[in-house]
Design an enzyme around this catalytic site. Structure first.
Site, PDB file in Angstrom:
ATOM      1  N   ASP A   1     -10.874   3.824  -2.760  1.00 24.33           N
ATOM      2  CA  ASP A   1     -11.691   4.801  -2.017  1.00 24.33           C
ATOM      3  C   ASP A   1     -11.492   6.201  -2.609  1.00 24.33           C
ATOM      4  O   ASP A   1     -12.156   7.158  -2.201  1.00 24.33           O
ATOM      5  CB  ASP A   1     -11.432   4.750  -0.504  1.00 24.33           C
ATOM      6  CG  ASP A   1      -9.982   4.998  -0.130  1.00 24.33           C
ATOM      7  OD1 ASP A   1      -9.132   5.137  -1.031  1.00 24.33           O
ATOM      8  OD2 ASP A   1      -9.698   5.054   1.094  1.00 24.33           O
ATOM      9  N   SER A   2     -10.626   6.290  -3.636  1.00 26.54           N
ATOM     10  CA  SER A   2     -10.543   7.522  -4.430  1.00 26.54           C
ATOM     11  C   SER A   2     -11.890   7.843  -5.073  1.00 26.54           C
ATOM     12  O   SER A   2     -12.114   8.970  -5.521  1.00 26.54           O
ATOM     13  CB  SER A   2      -9.469   7.397  -5.509  1.00 26.54           C
ATOM     14  OG  SER A   2      -9.677   6.234  -6.284  1.00 26.54           O
TER      15      SER A   2
ATOM     16  N   ASP B   1     -10.842  -1.303  -1.752  1.00 28.35           N
ATOM     17  CA  ASP B   1     -10.232  -0.553  -0.647  1.00 28.35           C
ATOM     18  C   ASP B   1     -11.108  -0.623   0.592  1.00 28.35           C
ATOM     19  O   ASP B   1     -12.327  -0.410   0.531  1.00 28.35           O
ATOM     20  CB  ASP B   1     -10.117   0.933  -1.033  1.00 28.35           C
ATOM     21  CG  ASP B   1      -8.737   1.302  -1.519  1.00 28.35           C
ATOM     22  OD1 ASP B   1      -7.795   0.498  -1.354  1.00 28.35           O
ATOM     23  OD2 ASP B   1      -8.587   2.406  -2.070  1.00 28.35           O
TER      24      ASP B   1
ATOM     25  N   LYS C   1      -7.791  -4.011   0.123  1.00 25.67           N
ATOM     26  CA  LYS C   1      -6.532  -3.249   0.251  1.00 25.67           C
ATOM     27  C   LYS C   1      -6.606  -2.390   1.515  1.00 25.67           C
ATOM     28  O   LYS C   1      -7.641  -1.769   1.789  1.00 25.67           O
ATOM     29  CB  LYS C   1      -6.294  -2.370  -0.982  1.00 25.67           C
ATOM     30  CG  LYS C   1      -5.023  -1.502  -0.850  1.00 25.67           C
ATOM     31  CD  LYS C   1      -4.544  -0.959  -2.184  1.00 25.67           C
ATOM     32  CE  LYS C   1      -5.306   0.242  -2.677  1.00 25.67           C
ATOM     33  NZ  LYS C   1      -5.269   1.417  -1.782  1.00 25.67           N
TER      34      LYS C   1
ATOM     35  N   GLU D   1      -4.289   0.520   3.924  1.00 23.46           N
ATOM     36  CA  GLU D   1      -3.158   1.465   3.932  1.00 23.46           C
ATOM     37  C   GLU D   1      -2.442   1.399   5.279  1.00 23.46           C
ATOM     38  O   GLU D   1      -3.097   1.419   6.326  1.00 23.46           O
ATOM     39  CB  GLU D   1      -3.680   2.902   3.743  1.00 23.46           C
ATOM     40  CG  GLU D   1      -4.300   3.145   2.382  1.00 23.46           C
ATOM     41  CD  GLU D   1      -4.800   4.577   2.224  1.00 23.46           C
ATOM     42  OE1 GLU D   1      -4.531   5.430   3.105  1.00 23.46           O
ATOM     43  OE2 GLU D   1      -5.473   4.849   1.219  1.00 23.46           O
TER      44      GLU D   1
ATOM     45  N   GLU E   1       2.939   4.216  -3.277  1.00 20.31           N
ATOM     46  CA  GLU E   1       2.450   5.493  -3.835  1.00 20.31           C
ATOM     47  C   GLU E   1       3.412   6.625  -3.478  1.00 20.31           C
ATOM     48  O   GLU E   1       3.774   6.791  -2.293  1.00 20.31           O
ATOM     49  CB  GLU E   1       1.038   5.781  -3.280  1.00 20.31           C
ATOM     50  CG  GLU E   1       0.437   7.058  -3.867  1.00 20.31           C
ATOM     51  CD  GLU E   1      -1.074   7.166  -3.688  1.00 20.31           C
ATOM     52  OE1 GLU E   1      -1.704   6.221  -3.175  1.00 20.31           O
ATOM     53  OE2 GLU E   1      -1.622   8.229  -4.057  1.00 20.31           O
TER      54      GLU E   1
END
Ligand code: KIV
Length: 271
Positions: free
Chosen positions: A49-50, A88, A118, A120, A187
Site C-alpha cells: 500500500d506504499s 497489502d 499482508k 499490519e 519493519e
C-alpha cells in the site's frame, strides 16, 4: 531462488528458512516492473500500500483503498510468473471484524490472482489471521513499524527498543505464527531484536530496516532504484540512480527536439 520455473509457494519459503537460504522480496505496482523484478529472480513481489505514497503522492498509506490495491494487484499479476504475489490489505479493510476481513481479503484473492495478503498489526490481529487462514487465504503478517499506524506510533520510528518492548514484539510474533501466518515482515526493528524474533518462530521473517539476521529482505522498488528521491532512510541502499537517468534523458530529448536534431532520417519513414 528455489526452483527457477515453478511459482514460489508458502512451502518453498518455509523450506528456504529451514535450509538457511535468504528470501528476496521487492514491491511492484504495475505489470512492467512486475515483469522486470520477476525475471530478475525475486522470490516475493509485494503490491504494497506504499503505492499510495510512492506513486500517488499521498503523505501516508492511510487513504489507500481496496479498489486501488485490486487495480494494482491485477496489473502486477499480469507481469509476474514465478514469484509469489502478495497484496497489502489497506487500512480499515481488516480491522473492523473478522467477517469484513474475510470478505475483503477474499475479494483481493479472487479479483487479482494473488497468492496471499499482508496485514499490519500484533496480537490483537491473531484471530483475524486465524480466520483468514481457516478459509484458505495465506497471510503474511507485519510487525515493528506498521505504516498504517504512523500517527499512533508518533512517526516512522524504530520499534521494539528496550527489553520490555522487545519481549512484546517476540510474543506478538509467536502469536501471529501460531495463528497461521506463513511469514512475517519486520519493519524498523533493532537488528538484535529481529534476530531474536527470527530465532523464536518457525516462519520466515522478512526484514526492512531490521538488520541482517532476518530470513529475507524486502525494499520498496522505487526507493532502491533511486527513483523515489524523497525517501531517505538509514537502512535504504540505492542500487541505481534512475531519477537522475530520467532527468538526463528528458533534457537530451528536449534539447534535440528544440534544435531540430530529433527525429533524424534514421527515425523517420522515407515513404
Ligand atoms: O507497503 C509496503 O511497501 C510495505 C513494505 C515496506 C514492506 O509494506
Amino acid at each position: 531462488m528455489s526452483d527457477t520455473t515453478s511459482p514460489v509457494t508458502i512451502r518453498d519459503l518455509a523450506v528456504m528458512k529451514r535450509e538457511g537460504r535468504r528470501i528476496v522480496a521487492l514491491t511492484a505496482y504495475d505489470a512492467l516492473f512486475g515483469t522486470l523484478v520477476d525475471a530478475a529472480g525475486v522470490d516475493i513481489v509485494l503490491v504494497g500500500d506504499s503505492v499510495n505514497t510512492v506513486l500517488c503522492g499521498q503523505s501516508t498509506t492511510l487513504s489507500a483503498t481496496l479498489e486501488q490495491m485490486i487495480y494494482h494487484g491485477r496489473m502486477v499479476r499480469a507481469g509476474v510468473q514465478r514469484a509469489m504475489l502478495v497484496i497489502d490489505m489497506p487500512f480499515l479493510t481488516y480491522q473492523i471484524s473478522i467477517e469484513e476481513a474475510k470478505r475483503h481479503a477474499g475479494r483481493v484473492m479472487q479479483q487479482t490472482g494473488a497468492t496471499a495478503v499482508k496485514l499490519e498489526g500484533g496480537r490483537s490481529l491473531a484471530p483475524t489471521v486465524g480466520g483468514l487462514v481457516e478459509i484458505g487465504i495465506p497471510v503474511m503478517a507485519h510487525l515493528g513499524f506498521t505504516p498504517q499506524s504512523v500517527h499512533a506510533l508518533g512517526g516512522a520510528r524504530v520499534q521494539g527498543r528496550g527489553a520490555e518492548a522487545a519481549e512484546r514484539l517476540v510474543a506478538d510474533a509467536k502469536m501471529l505464527a501460531d495463528a497461521g501466518a506463513f511469514a512475517l515482515v519486520l519493519e524498523l526493528v533493532p537488528a538484535p531484536v529481529a534476530q531474536a524474533v527470527t530465532a523464536a518462530i518457525a516462519i520466515p521473517t522478512i526484514g526492512i530496516g531490521s538488520g541482517p539476521h532476518c530470513d529475507g529482505q524486502v525494499l520498496v522498488l522505487h526507493d532502491m532504484l533511486g527513483l523515489n528521491e524523497q525517501f531517505r532512510a538509514k537502512f535504504l541502499k540505492r542500487y541505481a540512480n534512475l531519477a537522475e537517468d530520467v532527468r538526463v534523458a528528458v533534457r537530451r530529448f528536449a534539447d534535440e527536439v528544440r534544435e531540430g536534431r530529433y527525429p533524424d532520417d534514421t527515425h523517420s519513414f522515407a515513404s
